[in-house]
Design a protein around this motif. Structure first.
Motif, PDB file in Angstrom:
ATOM      1  N   TYR A  24       0.823  -1.202   0.000  1.00 16.57           N
ATOM      2  CA  TYR A  24       0.000   0.000   0.000  1.00 16.57           C
ATOM      3  C   TYR A  24       0.856   1.251   0.000  1.00 16.57           C
ATOM      4  N   MET A  25       1.926   1.271   0.750  1.00 16.90           N
ATOM      5  CA  MET A  25       2.779   2.448   0.787  1.00 16.90           C
ATOM      6  C   MET A  25       3.398   2.697  -0.596  1.00 16.90           C
ATOM      7  N   ASN A  30       3.402   6.150  -5.237  1.00 16.89           N
ATOM      8  CA  ASN A  30       3.426   6.253  -6.696  1.00 16.89           C
ATOM      9  C   ASN A  30       2.110   6.782  -7.267  1.00 16.89           C
ATOM     10  N   GLN A  31       1.127   7.014  -6.400  1.00 17.39           N
ATOM     11  CA  GLN A  31      -0.210   7.438  -6.822  1.00 17.39           C
ATOM     12  C   GLN A  31      -0.744   6.504  -7.911  1.00 17.39           C
ATOM     13  N   SER A  35      -3.549   0.119  -9.524  1.00 21.29           N
ATOM     14  CA  SER A  35      -3.119  -1.018  -8.708  1.00 21.29           C
ATOM     15  C   SER A  35      -3.906  -1.096  -7.419  1.00 21.29           C
ATOM     16  N   LEU A  36      -4.231   0.046  -6.837  1.00 19.49           N
ATOM     17  CA  LEU A  36      -5.017   0.045  -5.605  1.00 19.49           C
ATOM     18  C   LEU A  36      -6.379  -0.598  -5.844  1.00 19.49           C
ATOM     19  N   SER A  37      -6.951  -0.368  -7.011  1.00 20.70           N
ATOM     20  CA  SER A  37      -8.284  -0.908  -7.296  1.00 20.70           C
ATOM     21  C   SER A  37      -8.301  -2.438  -7.314  1.00 20.70           C
ATOM     22  N   GLN A  38      -7.189  -3.073  -7.628  1.00 17.79           N
ATOM     23  CA  GLN A  38      -7.161  -4.539  -7.643  1.00 17.79           C
ATOM     24  C   GLN A  38      -7.230  -5.126  -6.231  1.00 17.79           C
ATOM     25  N   ARG A  65      -8.973   9.168  -5.338  1.00 23.27           N
ATOM     26  CA  ARG A  65      -8.039   9.839  -6.248  1.00 23.27           C
ATOM     27  C   ARG A  65      -8.324  11.341  -6.311  1.00 23.27           C
ATOM     28  N   ALA A  66      -9.593  11.717  -6.428  1.00 19.86           N
ATOM     29  CA  ALA A  66      -9.954  13.136  -6.494  1.00 19.86           C
ATOM     30  C   ALA A  66      -9.523  13.862  -5.223  1.00 19.86           C
ATOM     31  N   LYS A  67      -9.775  13.251  -4.067  1.00 17.23           N
ATOM     32  CA  LYS A  67      -9.405  13.864  -2.790  1.00 17.23           C
ATOM     33  C   LYS A  67      -7.890  14.036  -2.688  1.00 17.23           C
ATOM     34  N   LEU A  68      -7.162  12.978  -3.014  1.00 25.00           N
ATOM     35  CA  LEU A  68      -5.709  13.025  -2.873  1.00 25.00           C
ATOM     36  C   LEU A  68      -5.055  13.897  -3.940  1.00 25.00           C
ATOM     37  N   ASP A  69      -5.576  13.899  -5.163  1.00 23.26           N
ATOM     38  CA  ASP A  69      -5.027  14.773  -6.201  1.00 23.26           C
ATOM     39  C   ASP A  69      -5.199  16.236  -5.805  1.00 23.26           C
ATOM     40  N   ALA A  70      -6.356  16.580  -5.243  1.00 26.65           N
ATOM     41  CA  ALA A  70      -6.602  17.952  -4.803  1.00 26.65           C
ATOM     42  C   ALA A  70      -5.696  18.327  -3.623  1.00 26.65           C
ATOM     43  N   PHE A  71      -5.333  17.353  -2.815  1.00 26.32           N
ATOM     44  CA  PHE A  71      -4.493  17.576  -1.640  1.00 26.32           C
ATOM     45  C   PHE A  71      -3.021  17.753  -2.015  1.00 26.32           C
TER      46      PHE A  71
END
Length: 129
Positions: A24-25, A30-31, A35-38, A65-71
């Motif tokens: 997970y890390m 790597n954003q 891969s996270l979705s699998q 993704r939207a939350k983290l991209d905005a962050f």
């Protein structure tokens, strides 16, 4: 002999739980949301900024993704890994910071789906200072 088997089994389980955290890390750093979705269950309980919803795997990953991209994360750190014997579950908590010094806490709850662990819940909250 039983003690030896118990010790070996414990070491294997501990090493497996650290692999989850390492995977997970790496994905988060790597954003790599594909891969996270699998690793997600078909349905994911999602909580972002205390707003709860039940989402499809794709919907949950899209919202995360939207939350983290905005962050604009710049640094991820593993905070805690653990297990809950009651529900045969595992969890992983990470903290992320951005260039402004703001932080988020990201919580993943995994449950057994057949022979594998899948993310069943994701929670993202503002880090308390």
């Amino acid at each position: 002999m039983k003690n030896l088997i118990f010790i070996i089994l414990s070491l294997v389980l501990i090493s497996m739980s650290s692999v989850y955290g390492q995977d997970y890390m790496k994905i988060l750093n790597n954003q790599d949301y594909e891969s996270l979705s699998q690793y997600t269950n078909d349905k994911v309980n999602l909580e972002i900024d205390r707003k709860k919803s039940l989402e499809s795997s794709a919907g949950a990953i899209k919202a995360v993704r939207a939350k983290l991209d905005a962050f604009n994360p710049i640094k991820w750190s593993s905070v805690h890994k653990g297990t809950s014997e009651e529900n045969d579950a595992k969890y992983f908590i990470a903290e992320v910071t951005n260039s402004g010094g703001d932080g988020l806490r990201v919580f993943f709850h995994l449950e057994s789906v057949g022979d594998v662990k899948k993310i069943s819940s994701i929670r993202i909250r503002k880090l308390l200072n």
